[in-house]
Each structure stands twice: as structure tokens, then as C-alpha cells.
Design a protein around this motif. Structure first.
Motif, PDB file in Angstrom:
ATOM      1  N   VAL A  85     -35.952 -46.710 -26.109  1.00 19.90           N
ATOM      2  CA  VAL A  85     -35.434 -46.996 -27.432  1.00 19.90           C
ATOM      3  C   VAL A  85     -35.158 -46.037 -27.832  1.00 19.90           C
ATOM      4  N   PHE A  86     -33.840 -44.952 -26.747  1.00 17.89           N
ATOM      5  CA  PHE A  86     -33.148 -43.513 -27.428  1.00 17.89           C
ATOM      6  C   PHE A  86     -32.419 -44.187 -26.907  1.00 17.89           C
ATOM      7  N   GLY A  87     -32.685 -44.741 -25.493  1.00 22.35           N
ATOM      8  CA  GLY A  87     -31.143 -45.608 -24.586  1.00 22.35           C
ATOM      9  C   GLY A  87     -30.521 -45.753 -25.366  1.00 22.35           C
ATOM     10  N   ALA A  88     -30.669 -46.858 -26.253  1.00 18.79           N
ATOM     11  CA  ALA A  88     -30.229 -47.799 -26.995  1.00 18.79           C
ATOM     12  C   ALA A  88     -30.016 -46.972 -28.536  1.00 18.79           C
ATOM     13  N   LEU A  89     -29.856 -46.412 -28.532  1.00 19.13           N
ATOM     14  CA  LEU A  89     -29.416 -45.906 -30.368  1.00 19.13           C
ATOM     15  C   LEU A  89     -28.499 -44.967 -29.426  1.00 19.13           C
ATOM     16  N   GLN A  90     -28.453 -43.878 -28.498  1.00 16.21           N
ATOM     17  CA  GLN A  90     -28.086 -43.200 -27.985  1.00 16.21           C
ATOM     18  C   GLN A  90     -26.308 -43.713 -27.542  1.00 16.21           C
ATOM     19  N   TRP A  91     -26.403 -45.363 -27.047  1.00  7.75           N
ATOM     20  CA  TRP A  91     -25.560 -45.695 -26.607  1.00  7.75           C
ATOM     21  C   TRP A  91     -24.494 -45.720 -27.559  1.00  7.75           C
ATOM     22  N   LEU A  92     -24.880 -46.681 -28.659  1.00  6.37           N
ATOM     23  CA  LEU A  92     -24.945 -46.945 -30.188  1.00  6.37           C
ATOM     24  C   LEU A  92     -23.895 -45.536 -30.792  1.00  6.37           C
ATOM     25  N   ARG A  93     -24.146 -44.238 -30.391  1.00  7.44           N
ATOM     26  CA  ARG A  93     -24.058 -42.939 -30.987  1.00  7.44           C
ATOM     27  C   ARG A  93     -22.909 -42.443 -30.315  1.00  7.44           C
ATOM     28  N   ILE A  94     -22.707 -42.531 -29.469  1.00  6.66           N
ATOM     29  CA  ILE A  94     -21.441 -42.127 -28.390  1.00  6.66           C
ATOM     30  C   ILE A  94     -20.025 -43.381 -28.587  1.00  6.66           C
ATOM     31  N   THR A  95     -21.227 -44.088 -28.484  1.00  8.87           N
ATOM     32  CA  THR A  95     -19.876 -45.598 -28.512  1.00  8.87           C
ATOM     33  C   THR A  95     -19.232 -45.406 -30.281  1.00  8.87           C
ATOM     34  N   THR A  96     -19.570 -45.640 -30.718  1.00  9.16           N
ATOM     35  CA  THR A  96     -19.688 -45.453 -32.210  1.00  9.16           C
ATOM     36  C   THR A  96     -19.251 -44.476 -33.434  1.00  9.16           C
ATOM     37  N   GLY A  97     -19.558 -43.572 -32.832  1.00 10.63           N
ATOM     38  CA  GLY A  97     -19.729 -42.454 -33.705  1.00 10.63           C
ATOM     39  C   GLY A  97     -21.142 -42.289 -34.776  1.00 10.63           C
ATOM     40  N   ARG A 144     -34.128 -42.342 -37.831  1.00 10.76           N
ATOM     41  CA  ARG A 144     -33.343 -41.628 -36.987  1.00 10.76           C
ATOM     42  C   ARG A 144     -33.582 -40.325 -37.348  1.00 10.76           C
ATOM     43  N   THR A 145     -35.505 -39.818 -37.615  1.00 10.05           N
ATOM     44  CA  THR A 145     -35.214 -38.541 -37.805  1.00 10.05           C
ATOM     45  C   THR A 145     -36.130 -38.771 -36.377  1.00 10.05           C
ATOM     46  N   TRP A 146     -36.449 -39.721 -36.042  1.00  8.69           N
ATOM     47  CA  TRP A 146     -37.478 -39.624 -34.595  1.00  8.69           C
ATOM     48  C   TRP A 146     -36.270 -39.441 -33.411  1.00  8.69           C
ATOM     49  N   PHE A 147     -35.067 -40.595 -33.703  1.00  5.40           N
ATOM     50  CA  PHE A 147     -34.013 -40.530 -32.772  1.00  5.40           C
ATOM     51  C   PHE A 147     -33.420 -38.652 -32.739  1.00  5.40           C
ATOM     52  N   GLU A 148     -33.497 -38.248 -33.897  1.00  7.51           N
ATOM     53  CA  GLU A 148     -33.333 -36.561 -33.627  1.00  7.51           C
ATOM     54  C   GLU A 148     -33.055 -35.685 -32.978  1.00  7.51           C
ATOM     55  N   SER A 151     -31.447 -30.264 -26.013  1.00  6.53           N
ATOM     56  CA  SER A 151     -30.285 -30.843 -27.418  1.00  6.53           C
ATOM     57  C   SER A 151     -29.241 -31.066 -26.470  1.00  6.53           C
ATOM     58  N   GLU A 152     -29.637 -31.590 -25.048  1.00  2.09           N
ATOM     59  CA  GLU A 152     -28.632 -32.044 -24.069  1.00  2.09           C
ATOM     60  C   GLU A 152     -27.728 -33.435 -23.852  1.00  2.09           C
ATOM     61  N   ALA A 153     -28.453 -34.418 -24.383  1.00  4.26           N
ATOM     62  CA  ALA A 153     -28.241 -35.430 -25.429  1.00  4.26           C
ATOM     63  C   ALA A 153     -26.868 -35.875 -26.149  1.00  4.26           C
ATOM     64  N   ARG A 154     -27.549 -34.565 -27.140  1.00  6.40           N
ATOM     65  CA  ARG A 154     -26.887 -34.190 -27.998  1.00  6.40           C
ATOM     66  C   ARG A 154     -25.065 -33.731 -28.337  1.00  6.40           C
ATOM     67  N   ALA A 155     -25.228 -33.034 -27.115  1.00  5.65           N
ATOM     68  CA  ALA A 155     -24.011 -32.879 -27.010  1.00  5.65           C
ATOM     69  C   ALA A 155     -23.063 -33.413 -26.099  1.00  5.65           C
ATOM     70  N   VAL A 156     -23.508 -34.260 -25.801  1.00  4.48           N
ATOM     71  CA  VAL A 156     -22.355 -35.892 -25.676  1.00  4.48           C
ATOM     72  C   VAL A 156     -22.225 -36.470 -27.100  1.00  4.48           C
ATOM     73  N   ALA A 157     -21.171 -36.206 -27.437  1.00  2.00           N
ATOM     74  CA  ALA A 157     -20.114 -37.218 -28.196  1.00  2.00           C
ATOM     75  C   ALA A 157     -19.057 -38.017 -28.268  1.00  2.00           C
TER      76      ALA A 157
END
Lengths: 227, 227
Positions: free
Chosen positions: A186-198, A209-213, A221-227
Motif C-alpha cells: 500500500v505504501f507503493g501506491a501512495l509513494q507513487w501518488l506522492r512522487i508524481t503529484t507532490g 497519513r501518519t502511517w505513510f509518514e 528515510s531513503e523513500a522520503r529523499a525521493v520527491a
């Protein structure tokens, strides 16, 4: 042996965005396995590794090639049994398929509707042509028609995440006290949304949102570094 | 020691219908544990076992009283570790919470809207009064208002079951090759619908229907005998 992950990118190699590839990145980090990521443009996928797979992610581990994010997770669990488990046993392996089906049928269609034009705009020109043709055929609408109802898709997202929000009353991760591959799905789906739309387009106080954070904080925090 | 399960019934003791109680019946059969079921009317619950629980199911196992279908499953898993597992490991135990949340937030509201008047009509007069008052307060509508849009709820059911239908392409049960408590959870919701309305309102060739029939066949088709 060294592991190479073939993932997906747009014109900017530093912003791989595919939900399925993010599942695999998180799975590899979860297992503590070093790897090099080789992001490919859509149109470069069919010729990589001698045309091994039409889709990403796929992975080379020494002599072994494996495609499909779930199959890769199964492979890693079997090949690296001493590293932290991705499933927490056989029941968890089976139920991760249910979480995958939920993410795929409920979250992905909404993210597609929110992010479609953003994704298109991130791609290099050749890939834009491929993306427009394939996606418009699949969805039966133009990218611009889908972008016009973007706000409706954003409004539908919290409802689609209701099962996860409800579950988070009982435990901090789908995997229980800590994350498992089901969380990475599920993280993958929201990370896709975050990276493509900000943005993940969820309220700051939404437990999802808290779980995603919490997921973004994993593995340094490697996944956070990609934005 | 002998196990007594307190469940829920209407005027007819032979047709216990609560989704949560069915989860527990299936969990007890799964563990191969003999038990006697004592179906209670809604208004009889608060005085059973000295007012132990406001809701059913609850269970007496010797000196031990346990309420809540998930807590009961956890109790059975711990107390009877040599009987077949309900979760298939720690990951499965955690992910069953996600399946529960899915069933609760996605399937239950639809079943409520389809079956509300049927449930009311199954109850003895005293319980009908309690049921009408509590449910109308909870739902903000009269039972008759909800019954008037029953067809809309029936039409929404297949969409709500999309994650399960999609997953069934990969495996025959949510638990994998065989059922686990996660299957009993969603089964409970559809068994509730079946007993109260006489149908699960799904097409014969719907893979979810076929899965449900497989669940009805378990343990000597005991669940099928209640209709």
C-alpha cells in the motif's frame, strides 16, 4: 553476488515513481540487501536484459532473473530466509495477496485518475507518446478528460483508504507492530501518488497519513529523499 | 472442560445469524473443538453470564470468559496451539486485522442496508422495539426508509467485493490453499446476508460466490444447514 533492480523513471532518473518498483525497493531494504537500481524509461523496458520482461520491476540476483513485485518478494523470502521476514509466516504470505488485491482494485484506480497527467508530463517525449496511446486505450478517455475530473478522484481517496484507517486503530502497521511486505504494497501506491503529484492528498491528521509518514521514515528515510 | 458459545438469534432459535458469531462458530470448527451454542435474543444478552458482555459472541471455556470475535480467535489460537492454526503465523494474525477492517467498513454497511428489514422481521416483538430504536438512531433513518433503497445496496455489493474477487485469481482462500480465520471473517458477513435474506445476492458465476460455497461446504456443511 550483486542485485540489480530494474525500475521505472521519467525524464529524471533520480525520481523513480512506479508503485510496484517501490514495493520491491522497500522489500530489498527490509531484507537488508544491497542493490543497485537501474531506472528505465517505459520504452526502454522491452530491450533490457535481452527482453526478459515487458514490465518492471524485475531483478537480477547473480544468475537469477525474477519479474513481478510479488514474485520478487516470494523469491527474496526464499533466497534470504535469515534476513527479516517479509510475510511473517505462511498465513501472512497468503493474506498479503489480499492486501495486494485491495490496493490494486481500490487505491490504484484512484491514484491513476489523480496522477495521470502528472505522470505524462514527467516523461521524455518518446515515452509520452507511448504512455498517451496505451493509457488512453486502456481507460477509454484522453489524459485531459481524466485530468478534468481530478478533484473528484482526490475526494474519493479517503473513502478508499477506510479499511486501512479502521485497522490502524488496532495496530501501527498492516504487518502488526512493524511493517511487512503488505505495508510496502500500500505504501507503493501512495509513494507513487506522492512522487508524481507532490502530495498524498490526505489530511495531516488522517491516521493513514501518519502511517505513510512512518513508512517514509523506514531505512534511513531513503523513500522520503525521493520527491 | 466444555465450551459454551453465546450467540445471537431472532424468534427462531435455530437460525442464529450474527456475522460475528458465525466467525466464532467457524473458528471453533476450524480448531475441531466441541461446543454448545446458546443463541440469545438481543435483549437477553446483557443478563447472560451475570452481565459479562453487552455484545455477542462471547464464550465460556471452563472458568474463562472471552468476548469479541477477534479476541476469541486469539484466545483459541493460544489455548489450543496443537489444533489447526487460525492465522498461519504472526504475520497472518496481524493481516487478519486488515481483513476484519475491510469486511467491517466495506461489506457490513452494505449488508446492513440490504438486510435491515429482514432482520427486524425475524425478531420477537420485544427485540423488534429495541432493534428499531437502536438501529434507527445509529443510521439516522427509519428501517422502512432504508428498505426503500435496498436495490441500490444490492447493486453496490459486487463492487465492494472486488478485492476478494481479484485475489481469488491467485488462490482459492484468503488464507491460501485452505481457509484461515480471515476467510471466516468475510464468510461471516455473507452468511449473515444469506440467513437473513435467503440469498447472498451474487451471480452464480461470481468467483466470490464460488468461494462462499466452498466455505459453506467446510466442516460437514454445518453452516449450509442453517438457512
Amino acid at each position: 553476488m550483486s542485485i540489480t533492480l530494474y525500475s521505472l523513471c521519467g525524464a529524471d532518473l533520480a525520481r523513480p515513481f512506479s508503485p510496484h518498483c517501490w514495493k520491491t525497493v522497500m522489500a530489498l531494504r527490509h531484507k537488508g540487501l544491497p542493490f543497485s537500481e537501474r531506472p528505465l524509461a517505459f520504452t526502454a523496458i522491452p530491450s533490457a536484459e535481452g527482453g526478459f520482461s515487458k514490465t518492471v520491476p524485475f531483478l537480477r540476483d547473480g544468475e537469477r532473473l525474477v519479474s513481478d513485485s510479488f514474485q520478487i518478494a516470494l523469491y527474496l523470502e526464499e533466497a534470504y530466509p535469515d534476513a527479516p521476514s517479509l510475510f511473517g509466516g505462511e498465513g501472512g504470505q497468503a493474506m498479503a495477496r489480499f492486501v495486494e488485491a485491495y490496493s490494486q482494485t481500490t487505491v490504484h484506480p484512484i491514484v491513476t485518475r489523480i496522477a495521470l497527467k502528472n505522470i505524462h508530463d514527467m516523461l521524455a517525449p518518446t515515452d509520452q507518446a507511448y504512455f498517451r496511446e496505451s493509457r488512453e486505450k486502456l481507460l477509454g478517455k484522453t489524459i485531459e478528460e481524466i485530468a478534468a475530473v481530478r478533484e473528484t478522484a482526490i475526494a474519493a481517496l479517503p473513502e478508499a483508504l477506510k479499511p486501512l484507517r479502521h485497522m490502524l486503530k488496532a495496530q501501527p502497521f498492516i504487518g502488526g507492530d512493524g511493517p511487512l511486505f503488505c505495508d510496502h504494497i500500500v505504501f507503493g501506491a501512495l509513494q507513487w501518488l506522492r512522487i508524481t503529484t507532490g502530495s498524498v492528498h490526505l489530511a495531516d491528521d488522517d491516521p493513514v497519513r501518519t502511517w505513510f509518514e512512518r513508512c517514509l521514515d523506514l531505512h534511513g528515510s531513503e523513500a522520503r529523499a525521493v520527491a
